[in-house]
Design an enzyme around this catalytic site. Structure first.
Site, PDB file in Angstrom:
ATOM      1  N   SER A  30       0.823  -1.207   0.000  1.00 55.69           N
ATOM      2  CA  SER A  30       0.000   0.000   0.000  1.00 55.69           C
ATOM      3  C   SER A  30       0.858   1.259   0.000  1.00 55.69           C
ATOM      4  CB  SER A  30      -1.020   0.032   1.121  1.00 55.69           C
ATOM      5  OG  SER A  30      -2.037   0.958   0.770  1.00 55.69           O
ATOM      6  N   HIS A  86       6.879  12.375   8.025  1.00 57.64           N
ATOM      7  CA  HIS A  86       6.935  13.840   8.070  1.00 57.64           C
ATOM      8  C   HIS A  86       7.738  14.198   9.316  1.00 57.64           C
ATOM      9  CE1 HIS A  86       3.727  13.834   5.074  1.00 57.64           C
ATOM     10  NE2 HIS A  86       3.145  12.921   5.836  1.00 57.64           N
ATOM     11  N   CYS A 146      -2.236  -3.824   3.604  1.00 57.22           N
ATOM     12  CA  CYS A 146      -3.169  -4.951   3.639  1.00 57.22           C
ATOM     13  C   CYS A 146      -2.640  -6.071   4.526  1.00 57.22           C
ATOM     14  CB  CYS A 146      -3.451  -5.464   2.225  1.00 57.22           C
ATOM     15  SG  CYS A 146      -1.987  -5.956   1.320  1.00 57.22           S
TER      16      CYS A 146
END
Length: 111
Positions: free
Chosen positions: A59, A64, A79
């Site tokens: 995925s 950050h 997943c």
């Protein structure tokens, strides 16, 4: 069906303001859990801070950083449950984080 992990890493080392170190840490964490990078992007902000984003085989994954606060925010959507947990724990170690807070969201296609 899928899991989303939101991890807050506190008391991180100065590594979180080094683009190559962040990319290397991300690659190690993704490799550790048996996923692979499909595509990635990294941006260094001025004067400090980094955003890293990767589409991974299970995925997506983002980092950050706010070096002035010794803080990194990690978002992982996968997943596979073990992929999301594994990446968060590996990054805690690689970033020298003193503590981590993890929130988990179970995503399900069925209501």
């Amino acid at each position: 069906m899928a899991i989303q992990i939101i991890a807050d890493l506190y008391d991180c080392s100065e590594i979180i303001d080094d683009t190559e170190a962040v990319r290397e840490a991300a690659c190690k964490a993704i490799e550790y859990v048996g996923a692979h990078i499909v595509e990635e992007c990294i941006h260094k902000f001025e004067p400090i801070g980094i955003t890293y984003f990767a589409i991974i085989s299970t995925s997506h994954f983002s980092i950050h950083t706010w070096p002035e606060y010794h803080y990194a925010a990690i978002d992982i959507f996968s997943c596979k449950d073990e992929v999301a947990d594994g990446i968060a724990q590996v990054l805690k170690d690689l970033f020298g984080s003193g503590r981590i807070r993890i929130q988990t969201i179970q995503r399900d296609i069925k209501e």
